[in-house]
Write an enzyme that holds these catalytic residues in place. Structure first.
Site, short mmCIF file in Angstrom:
data_model
loop_
_atom_site.label_atom_id
_atom_site.label_comp_id
_atom_site.label_asym_id
_atom_site.label_seq_id
_atom_site.Cartn_x
_atom_site.Cartn_y
_atom_site.Cartn_z
CB CYS A 44 -0.83 0.09 1.29
SG CYS A 44 -1.87 -1.32 1.59
N GLY A 78 -0.47 0.99 -5.21
CA GLY A 78 -1.75 0.32 -5.00
C GLY A 78 -2.84 0.97 -5.80
CG ASN A 130 2.76 -0.31 3.22
OD1 ASN A 130 2.36 -1.36 2.73
ND2 ASN A 130 3.88 0.29 2.82
N GLY A 131 1.65 -2.95 5.30
CA GLY A 131 2.40 -4.07 5.84
C GLY A 131 1.48 -5.25 6.07
CE1 TYR A 161 8.53 -7.18 -7.97
CE2 TYR A 161 6.85 -5.50 -7.70
CZ TYR A 161 7.27 -6.80 -7.56
OH TYR A 161 6.42 -7.73 -7.03
#
Lengths: 507, 507, 507, 507
Positions: free
Chosen positions: C2, C28, C102-103, C259
């Site tokens: 995210c 995202g 995020n995670g 990436y």
């Protein structure tokens, strides 16, 4: 004003709650919401609009489960005391609670401060229902420190809630993983009734604002929830009940009988239809004491809710009853077009007179009540233009002189035509040749006679007596002003706040 | 069945047409559309749904101009004869024409082939209204080879249209840059009335299906459009009129008086309300000839449109009139949930009985008409469950025995309960203790008496006589079958075709 | 995966957060959400879709306030470990907390049970973020029993949260009426950076996943949030910071450099662009050790993220770099049409070869990584069809052999082409004439060299070492299976649950 | 500027056309539309927005049939010459024709008057495409008086159309029940190519704006449609072709090669990618003649379309090529909030510099063209702020000095930075240390060399020569002003007109 419903079944309830809300739609057309529960998960859809517009197939599919509740909301824009936000409301601790509420808390402002300062609970809207769910959550947290959660602990929490909140409230709440709780304020101001059905899959229990909701969805009426009482229905459909107030007294809202409820409902043991017939009867006596019935050529109701009263009145007077007005059922909007003059809306778009019923006659128009007087004035004018010789007006309700603090949308007292005016002054304002009002005591007597267990009525609009005892008309006005100015300052954007509620849908 | 309206004003008409459509909403709730014209440009918005749902502020803003027309459409799914697609329709040559149509062409199938083969005009829907606009376009192209386009050339084209098309049609068409054309089939089967208002900006002329539309929007009624007549209103508001048919004869549809029209409308000189009272009167005679009125304790209408007839009938019988049924005005849907049993819909969701009006009484129920008989059967059952001792049923209309080809949504004759059955057989089916039908001749006589200029009625549903002479019941059934099978083969996807009509909106 | 952002300003922040989310959109594209706070009220809008589709003018207007946060979510359908529901999440007690995360928590399942059984908190979704916000709420309730709420009490709560939760987490939370809290897991697996701007109205502080978000919205970078550290920004914009973990160690996720991140971001002191150049350099050494550079006619990147590596590799090899593939930036859907065969999607719709760059040449294709291998196989085939003589493939990342449990959407190990296969087997599968992979140690070395303070990398996909120590690959797979089967049983409808979040909008 | 596609297949084409439009999306992102035909019925869906937003499952399902066409439209708000309304357009007589058009008619205004006055055809929009379809309809009506409709009659009509219309046009039209017609203006200004595929169900023929569309959907390229030529594909897939113009001359639009077309397309025998490489080569010569290459440390393209030119230029100069700018692919909006200051948009939200590639270096930036000069100015500034020592700017296209009348969205000449300014003045404006422009003759020579059959280029923006001969720059400006003022007066509401196109959907 709202309509609420809750149900525990052994089969999916989404369509059932939808159907129930349609049968409550007359109680509120501003917003609608449903929550269902499957396992311990809750699913919600709510939005502004009428039931048939709010729920589409995709929304219904996202409402699985055999337990649920729903609400329809009355439009109360600008009224700081009424529900501002769409229900149901949800809090996730303790247990996960979802709640719908019909009514109005008179001490919401103080409670809100208390919740914020002491209980450290965040209230994100102006809705007193969000206050109510948080008080309930706080009390449940207290009484249910030790698991498991028993009906006793729940009733103990309701008893504590009764002690903290003031005003009118009929409440249905889902406690995730446990069941359905319903309770009613100690005066039973707002209605609540329950019943059941035997399905092939097992017992189904429904709680709702009106008996027609139960009948229209195939349920037997068990009884009204008593004032101050709480009932808890566990997931198997067992009903636990307990009186949770020390001093309950059944004094329901008179306005339900006057025009809110459907005529085919029975509320607190009183058939609404019969109540209206009876009001027509006492109104007839007032007419007779005012003028010889022979002066009246025809009795014409102003649709819709005055029809039973008008019919009985005509019958009593021995004069013909004719439906001389046709109501346009399809209501639209007036659009504001940039740089374009607004077309004047005529009352004729809502109501049309059938001239042949008026021409050359002395007509007695019957309305359920007269609030602001402006519509009555226009209708009297229409009757004259349709050719009536004399236009008399009768109101099935007494003069509306005081504001309502228990959840009915009413204008301020300044806007009430009967506030501070004599009947003669009102008659002059509406332009009728005669004006006959119901008598407040007669009304209480004949409606009360239909159920001896009634201990009175919440009829403050007519008699100025606020039964919860914590509010005077003066307080009420002051409070309203404070809140409104505060609202203006604090809450920023004037539009409705959608805080924390939003569809996680494909954009 | 539809409602149509057209207007030429000197001020924007979008709100006015919207308001007019609300006053026609009872004539069709399936779809709605408005076209306005500004300069020579046309602006359209149409969609499925009711007026208040179809038009939002952004749609209204995109409808500028002082000339326009609109339509509301009746839901007629599965009926190959009725309008399949939302109106208005548009063709861009010659001139640019937009058209709304109430009625049904009985030779649409043949015309369509003719248009494709000979006139090389592409018809993209199954709607006979698209056929109609193309016939009109073709004839206008022929008569108006030389510019300018005069009323005479337009009337000549209408005369040619009359020669080509058969069936029922009330039509309003906009000719871009020129004005508003309205015409009516030579029997005047479908209604059309016009009137005007004097605004500060100048004269405003409105044409519509019903007189209430004009009254409700503040227009004086001028008169009905005569059968076969065309009127053309130029952009300044001048009305040109001419009879365009050799042999017109006023024979309006009887069903308008029975239940389609609003009671407060006056159609072809007949007050709908008065027509219904008169039907109640003749029905009373039939009742009296069947049973002593004293056997009837109470007369109860089945809401809504039977009320005037029932009231007059009760009056005539000298028996009490009571509104023992309450109708639920809020209708919803039954959702199909994957893997979930459908909840059985009870008639109680639509209608509820007030038990006290039935208990222990002999009741005479009055309905406007009996079509399939299934609802009547359920209602009789409800009355019994509510405690009625005897249940009698009276129908303000005669037995419905034949299908309708002139634009009224009716089941096939096999589904008509009175088709091929004696009255006794119908009575048995619906389970009533007695069944009294209106007499077809009496009905024609008492309604006809209200305007001596009427030369008869289109009453084929009752008497099997199709006045346009080009269709027998047998033809009709054959034709329907042909079309349906053809439809299945040719038109591919069974769903509604949106061909060539789509909002160029922000996705 | 995210992208998250939070901001405290002295001027409205809705547009700012919207702009920030656009700069995080590459992280995202499945869903987006914003919450703003005005006074103590929170306003939310979230929905599935990309930022530009989710937020319309009406949504933006309903997001007032000078404090707020937002999130964009990666599509992770079918992955039981990743976020199922749109963020932000909200709980109303204590204080009112809104959170974005995020995670991925590796012990979410156990925590959820604990919350339900012991803390009596209702978790309504499968999202580990909802678990996280409830753990934080519970700890804040504990540490902040006594008012006022100080930064110390908040940091104490974060320290307790660190003790309860395992896995990867970068978190931003709004505490109503108090300020913005941000913290990061003790290994700093997921990135988090903050900075500020001086506006005429005062100081503005922003926290976000990537430095480009700050730069693109005009903020100076202050620094990365340290692993285990929490920062609290009060409403005046004062930043309080404290290390809340006993044993932090900076080991960021290697995939960010490979990436995920934008090349122009700097993360934990490492320029992503420079990291990719360096990877190209070490990859060049691997190529040289495999084949003489003279055998390569041209180096062609597979767009987009491999370009810097490919460019540097070409430079190092001394061979021409040409962009022989064109990527179609516009991605659509494959619709399922009833009774219609599905059109086969060709990789050519996503990628197209410029034939002149391939014809008769030995090409070295460079991709950022090879996951399933199926796309690589198709691309090799395309290169051959475009006329390449020999097709070599180089991967800027080492073989991907293990699943990811820290929030990156990865297939199961069975689907990873390099799992349990030799490089020769992979080469054979994708059909290349040669296959050169990055070396995992070399990669760690050259990226690590860009910031000496790095103590390692979370590179479990490559080396199978899960740094949080609480999870083995075997556990992970078992856990996944359990959850999935459980999910199937318990949660009923397979579709995404919208529970308790829904727009109270005009239907 | 637009992208268009048409296809005749033996299997449903909705998904195929959708996929094709995605491959044309770079040619227009403002609106999209598809029409399919089944039997003789047409089905349309069009709306504003990008392809993936415009077409949802329900729209795709309503597009049955094995023949169809589609369009994507470039946003050209405020440019009176470009398409105002979403395509395709439809007329129902003769036959039923649906049409998509890429290009711009220079005599649309005169034609419109002619159509209205003489042909009595109603044009409801400002779109020249609606004019074009009506001219085609009129000519087909003339040549096809006698049935059947043969390819010869169609080609005769196209020849007549060529005589009436001026400007640029690539056209694809569906003739209901007959087949697909495609034709191109006599100079071949706008591109059009066709090809075919062999499916199990039979032959499939596709016509489209670019060759990538055919390749990406699995079709073999047959050839470009020749200037002035028409091809007609009957429903069996047979291709009939004929030159319909006396004096065709292939002179395609130079801008396609400069930046409009995808690099992997081949247009009129010229690879767009190769053309850009060649432009880089001649640009290199100009650079060398301006400064010693050794003064340049690095060549940096301004993404996206300048990359091939920049790469070749760097190669030619023998200097390193680095991608120092990163483009943000996710573009959003700036919302106007009542009473809220607008946040200043920085160019950094669209483009970000990787500082390490600029720091201390002399950089040569390469853009595809310079139009207004304002973006170039900001980018030069960004390069300096990123640490560049010297900033040189090169444009792969010559100075843009004149407006475009053939369908490319360009500002007025006053807004063109190179209009009436010397190169030195432009350099000063953008703030570069040096400015090197492509040479117009060199560009024509090296692009022209790629296909000897080219007889020139439409390059009026660079050389001021308008090849259709009917328009001078002066005329053009006058015409524009006339139209705009007229538009203001006549067309009323400034917003886009949705006339006659609207979804007949469930509201």
């Amino acid at each position: 004003m709202c309509g609420i419903v809750g149900v525990i079944s052994q089969t999916p309830v989404n369509q059932l709650i939808y159907d129930a809300l349609l049968l409550l739609q007359h109680r509120g057309q501003d917003a609608a919401g449903i929550v269902t529960m499957q396992g311990t998960k809750c699913f919600m859809h709510k939005a502004r609009g009428m039931v048939r517009d709010v729920f589409r197939t995709r929304n219904m599919r996202a409402l699985p489960g055999q337990v649920g509740l729903g609400q329809v909301r009355y439009p109360t824009a600008g009224n700081a005391y009424s529900e501002e936000e769409a229900q149901p409301f949800y809090v996730n601790a303790p247990f996960g609670i979802v709640l719908v509420h019909n009514g109005n808390l008179t001490n919401a402002h103080a409670l809100k401060k208390e919740l914020f300062d002491i209980d450290r609970r965040h209230i994100n809207t102006e809705s007193d229902s969000e206050v109510l769910i948080n008080v309930l959550a706080h009390e449940l947290e207290r009484t249910a420190r030790e698991l498991p959660l028993t009906p006793d602990k729940i009733f103990e929490a309701v008893a504590a809630v009764h002690k903290r909140i003031k005003g009118s409230y009929a409440v249905i709440a889902l406690i995730a993983g446990h069941g359905l709780l319903a309770f009613r304020d100690p005066f039973g101001i707002r209605p609540l009734v329950f019943g059941e059905a035997d399905l092939p899959e097992g017992k189904e229990v429904m709680v709702a604002s009106e008996s027609v909701t139960l009948e229209g969805t195939g349920h037997r009426i068990t009884r009204d929830v008593a004032p101050g009482e709480a009932i808890f229905i566990d997931q198997a459909g067992n009903v636990h009940a307990r009186q949770c107030h020390d001093n309950p007294s059944l004094q329901p809202c008179m306005f339900e009988y006057v025009y809110l409820a459907r005529p085919d409902s029975v509320m607190d043991g009183v058939s609404v239809y019969q109540a209206r017939l009876n009001m027509g009867e006492t109104l007839a006596q007032r007419v007779i004491s005012t003028m010889p019935p022979s002066e009246i050529d025809v009795v014409i109701p102003i649709p819709e809710s005055s029809r039973p009263s008008a019919m009985q009145l005509a019958h009593k007077l021995g004069r013909p009853y004719r439906e001389g007005f046709v109501k346009n059922r399809y209501v639209g909007r007036t659009f504001i077009m940039p740089g374009q003059a607004k077309r004047k809306k005529s009352v004729r778009q809502k109501l049309n007179a059938i001239a042949s019923e008026f021409k050359g006659r002395n007509v007695l128009l019957v309305d359920d009540s007269i609030v602001r007087g402006t519509t009555s004035k226009e209708i009297v004018q229409m009757a004259r233009e349709a050719g009536a010789r004399k236009v008399y007006m009768a109101s099935a309700a007494p003069p509306v002189r005081f504001p309502n603090v228990y959840g009915i949308d009413m204008p301020t007292k300044e806007e009430l035509i009967a506030h501070g005016r004599s009947i003669e002054e009102v008659r002059e304002f509406i332009g009728a040749d005669a004006l006959i009002y119901q008598d407040v005591e007669a009304m209480k007597r004949v409606v009360g006679a239909l159920n001896p267990q009634l201990q009175g009525f919440e009829a403050s609009c007519f008699d100025g007596h606020y039964i919860t005892g914590d509010v005077s008309v003066e307080d009420f006005e002051t409070m309203r002003e404070q809140r409104q100015s505060q609202g203006d300052e604090e809450e920023g954007p004037g539009r409705s706040r959608l805080a924390l509620q939003n569809a996680a849908e494909q954009a």
